[in-house]
Scaffold this active site. Structure first.
Site, PDB file in Angstrom:
ATOM      1  N   CYS A   2      86.275  18.332 -62.454  1.00 10.99           N
ATOM      2  CA  CYS A   2      86.335  18.761 -61.249  1.00 10.99           C
ATOM      3  C   CYS A   2      86.888  17.789 -60.373  1.00 10.99           C
ATOM      4  CB  CYS A   2      85.233  19.499 -60.396  1.00 10.99           C
ATOM      5  SG  CYS A   2      84.508  20.948 -61.125  1.00 10.99           S
ATOM      6  N   ARG A  27      90.659  14.430 -65.130  1.00 10.22           N
ATOM      7  CA  ARG A  27      89.433  14.712 -65.005  1.00 10.22           C
ATOM      8  C   ARG A  27      88.882  15.929 -65.928  1.00 10.22           C
ATOM      9  NH1 ARG A  27      86.781  11.804 -60.967  1.00 10.22           N
ATOM     10  NH2 ARG A  27      84.949  13.254 -60.683  1.00 10.22           N
ATOM     11  N   TRP A  74      86.435  22.744 -63.553  1.00  8.40           N
ATOM     12  CA  TRP A  74      86.096  22.497 -64.636  1.00  8.40           C
ATOM     13  C   TRP A  74      84.770  23.469 -64.637  1.00  8.40           C
ATOM     14  CZ3 TRP A  74      81.917  21.515 -68.221  1.00  8.40           C
ATOM     15  CH2 TRP A  74      82.357  21.247 -69.411  1.00  8.40           C
ATOM     16  N   ASN A 100      82.276  19.955 -56.291  1.00  9.01           N
ATOM     17  CA  ASN A 100      82.164  19.095 -57.758  1.00  9.01           C
ATOM     18  C   ASN A 100      80.511  18.926 -57.834  1.00  9.01           C
ATOM     19  OD1 ASN A 100      82.309  17.758 -59.940  1.00  9.01           O
ATOM     20  ND2 ASN A 100      83.059  15.992 -59.012  1.00  9.01           N
ATOM     21  N   GLY A 101      79.950  19.563 -58.896  1.00 10.36           N
ATOM     22  CA  GLY A 101      78.616  19.583 -59.219  1.00 10.36           C
ATOM     23  C   GLY A 101      77.854  20.648 -59.694  1.00 10.36           C
ATOM     24  N   GLU A 484      83.012   6.382 -83.700  1.00  7.29           N
ATOM     25  CA  GLU A 484      84.131   6.206 -82.596  1.00  7.29           C
ATOM     26  C   GLU A 484      85.388   6.845 -83.067  1.00  7.29           C
ATOM     27  OE1 GLU A 484      86.160   5.788 -78.895  1.00  7.29           O
ATOM     28  OE2 GLU A 484      84.368   6.660 -79.546  1.00  7.29           O
ATOM     29  N   LYS A 488      87.326  10.381 -81.989  1.00  4.43           N
ATOM     30  CA  LYS A 488      88.502  10.453 -81.286  1.00  4.43           C
ATOM     31  C   LYS A 488      89.516  11.640 -82.058  1.00  4.43           C
ATOM     32  CE  LYS A 488      88.862   7.605 -78.135  1.00  4.43           C
ATOM     33  NZ  LYS A 488      87.603   7.924 -78.166  1.00  4.43           N
ATOM     34  N   GLU A 491      88.129  15.014 -80.526  1.00 11.70           N
ATOM     35  CA  GLU A 491      88.461  15.132 -79.123  1.00 11.70           C
ATOM     36  C   GLU A 491      89.913  15.667 -78.860  1.00 11.70           C
ATOM     37  OE1 GLU A 491      86.422  12.205 -76.058  1.00 11.70           O
ATOM     38  OE2 GLU A 491      87.471  11.213 -77.456  1.00 11.70           O
ATOM     39  N   HIS A 507      72.480  10.890-100.013  1.00 14.33           N
ATOM     40  CA  HIS A 507      71.733  11.567 -99.737  1.00 14.33           C
ATOM     41  C   HIS A 507      72.066  12.953 -98.935  1.00 14.33           C
ATOM     42  CE1 HIS A 507      69.076   8.191-100.376  1.00 14.33           C
ATOM     43  NE2 HIS A 507      69.767   7.579 -99.986  1.00 14.33           N
ATOM     44  N   LYS A 607      87.229  13.958 -68.053  1.00 14.33           N
ATOM     45  CA  LYS A 607      87.235  12.463 -68.154  1.00 14.33           C
ATOM     46  C   LYS A 607      85.941  12.097 -67.522  1.00 14.33           C
ATOM     47  CE  LYS A 607      88.789   8.584 -68.729  1.00 14.33           C
ATOM     48  NZ  LYS A 607      89.016   7.846 -70.173  1.00 14.33           N
TER      49      LYS A 607
END
Length: 612
Positions: A2, A27, A74, A100-101, A484, A488, A491, A507, A607
């Site tokens: 947002c 964002r 968002w 926002n929130g 990481e 990526k 994402e 395993h 973001k």
């Protein structure tokens, strides 16, 4: 997630709102809207990209007025739609807000408000906040008192820009647990979720604290704290250039930020090395304190958590103190054992990550010492932690982190060396070797991101574009690098990808390996190279196609086992992850391009995750 922009001045508001919202697209959002005051509230909002809104209002020219608020949403409460988009106007048309929130008790408030004559058209918690403000304003007759009363009833997180139909020349903004800044202009003032939205217009900003309100006109601003008391605020000057938040000729922010990593590491590392020693400025951690702590927790989310996983290996190796990386979203619920003998390291690029901030506050409340590693100066985590080390990465716009991750990792090296020297657990010879190697990292990253090397990675990515399942394997420090690298791919390329410690293959995960499955093997820990190659042979025996990543000195060895390979320069073993991650970032970028994905704005992601 947002984005909020507010403007009050002599210029037309709508074009400025659109421009600011465009700077906040990183964002993450699924709808956008504006409300401009012109003989009443003129609201325009739409599902989808910001360009849809801009087209609808002719770049802002269709809405006349010098006062307005804008928002990119968002979705949390209610699906993305025109109706659920912000701004929201209360039932009687007296209040319009952007938010926002998350308002956690919105259902109870909604039921109360409906009994008192308020009606609702959306599924959002924000419309509830708008109606609560209007209800209290109708009771109080004063917007400031109404807002102060509302904060006592609202549970959850919020940053709000608030317009009142009876105040055509003023705006109110309030903040709790979601980021909000105030910008001072000449005959105009601004609010925004982040600096890039208003940097074109002003460099003088105030980062609002939790509970703060600001009541402002075009020429004045009055600040209040959480007790409703007037307070003075000293503006901070933003020193970085607007060009740092623009693409600068690159096709995507992510590629630009991959290329910015050498300079970013220089900014993080070089000012902190003086006379052959690591100097961490105002850090108040002492030798006596370190000798009395029994455990270090590293708390973070996403990529920052993987920095924490690296931190476990690095800090335990150097400082000989038990280290436990914990996901911030789980930290509060696992009832961690905290006290004065516990150091909690909190990592966040934005310094506003909701789960991480909540974990920090819990650690503070239980008597632990807290150390924040953040990028944004004046952010909530920076203010709440006992100590803070800034990464100085500069603005990072792409949703998928690159330079923020790399600078966080470099801070982990600096911190380990600083603590190791205080404790006497790091020999002078090893200290000097690490210091020398760390200062060479930017140059070595430059060697990795040459046009020639990136072209090779791009070609590999083209061959990998149709792989639906990818597995990363590695050991020791290579394992968090795999996590990481896998993140990526998920994402930005929307590829199902998983990372495993290579020794865990047998395993369970090896049952997923079949003909042409892509396995990416990171083998940069020299003493474990042969073991990792044994795991590579296991997956190749089951038909896997293996891409290897190792250091330049191991080229002859790795080519015997893998199908293709990528080489990186060699550095001090504890610093090697800083080089290993670079080609994996680039690989994900080029796979995403090959698959036609929106690299900088991947679906469903934001973001800054400012809600839980």
């Amino acid at each position: 997630m947002c984005g909020i922009v507010g403007y009050l001045g002599k210029q037309q508001a709508a074009p400025i709102l659109l421009d600011g919202l465009a700077k906040l697209e990183y964002r993450g959002y699924d709808s956008a809207g504006v409300c401009v005051f012109s003989d009443g509230f003129c609201v325009r909002k739409t599902e989808g990209r910001l360009r849809n809104l801009s087209t609808q209002i002719d770049g802002g020219a269709a809405l006349q007025g010098n006062l307005g608020i804008g928002h990119t949403r968002w979705a949390t409460h209610g699906a993305p739609s025109d109706i659920n988009s912000h701004p929201h106007v209360a039932t009687n048309g007296k209040i319009s807000i952007v938010h926002n929130g998350i308002i956690e008790n919105y259902l109870a408030l909604k039921e109360f408000l409906m009994k008192n004559g308020k009606t609702f058209v959306s599924d959002t918690d924000t419309e509830v906040a708008a109606n609560l403000l209007e209800y209290l304003y109708e009771q109080e007759g004063d917007l400031l008192r109404a807002a102060q009363a509302a904060t006592k009833q609202l549970e959850g997180s919020y940053a709000m820009g608030i317009l009142c139909i009876d105040r055509p020349n003023a705006m109110l903004a309030i903040k709790k647990d979601s980021p909000l800044i105030f910008g001072f202009g000449e005959g105009e003032n601004f609010i925004a979720s982040d600096v890039p939205a208003i940097l074109k217009y002003t460099r003088k900003v105030v980062y609002l604290n939790d509970g703060d309100m600001v009541d402002f006109t075009a020429d004045s601003a009055v600040f209040y704290n959480s007790l409703g008391e007037k307070v003075s605020k000293t503006p901070e000057m933003i020193t970085w250039e607007l060009s740092a938040a623009e693409k600068g000729g690159y096709p995507h922010f992510m590629l630009k930020e991959i290329h910015e990593q050498p300079k970013a590491l220089c900014r993080t590392i070089h000012p902190r090395i003086k006379d052959g020693k690591v100097c961490l400025g105002d850090l108040t951690i002492t030798e006596d304190y370190l000798r009395n702590i029994h455990r270090i927790y590293i708390v973070a989310c996403g990529s920052a958590y993987y920095v924490g996983c690296h931190g476990k290996y690095i800090l335990e190796k150097i400082c000989r103190i038990p280290v436990e990386p914990v996901l911030a979203s789980e930290f509060r619920y696992c009832e961690p054992v905290l006290g004065e003998d516990t150091l909690v390291i909190i990592i966040s690029q934005s310094g506003e990550t909701a789960d991480t901030l909540a974990a920090l506050r819990q650690a503070n409340s239980l008597g632990a010492r807290t150390l924040g590693i953040v990028n944004v100066v004046g952010s909530a985590i920076a203010k709440a932690a006992n100590d803070v080390v800034y990464t100085w990465a500069g603005p990072e716009i792409a949703v998928a982190t690159t330079k923020a991750y790399s600078t966080q990792l470099s801070v982990m090296y600096l911190l380990a060396m600083y603590m190791g020297e205080l404790l006497g657990t790091l020999s002078r010879e090893e200290y000097d070797a690490m210091l020398d190697a760390m200062q060479k990292l930017p140059e070595q990253i430059e060697q990795i991101i040459t046009d020639e090397n990136l072209a090779k990675i791009s070609a590999i990515a083209d061959d990998c574009r149709d792989n639906h399942d990818v597995f990363f394997i590695g050991r020791n420090l290579d394992s968090p690098t795999c996590m990481e690298g896998s993140l990526k791919l998920k994402e930005i390329a929307y590829v199902h990808s998983e990372a495993y410690a290579a020794g865990e293959l047998k395993h369970g995960p090896i049952s997923l390996i079949e003909k042409d499955t892509l396995v990416i093997a990171v083998a940069c820990v020299a003493e474990l190279f042969d073991k990792t190659m044994s795991n590579v042979k296991e997956v190749k025996a089951r038909g896997a196609n293996v891409l290897g990543l190792t250091t330049e000195d191991m080229e002859e060895e790795i080519r015997k086992t893998v199908d293709r390979y990528i080489l990186v320069p060699k550095t001090h073993p504890l610093l090697q992850p800083s080089l290993n991650i670079i080609p994996l970032q680039a690989l994900s970028y080029y796979v995403a391009l090959a698959r036609g994905c929106d690299v900088d704005n991947p679906r469903n992601l934001a973001k800054s995750v400012t809600v839980e």
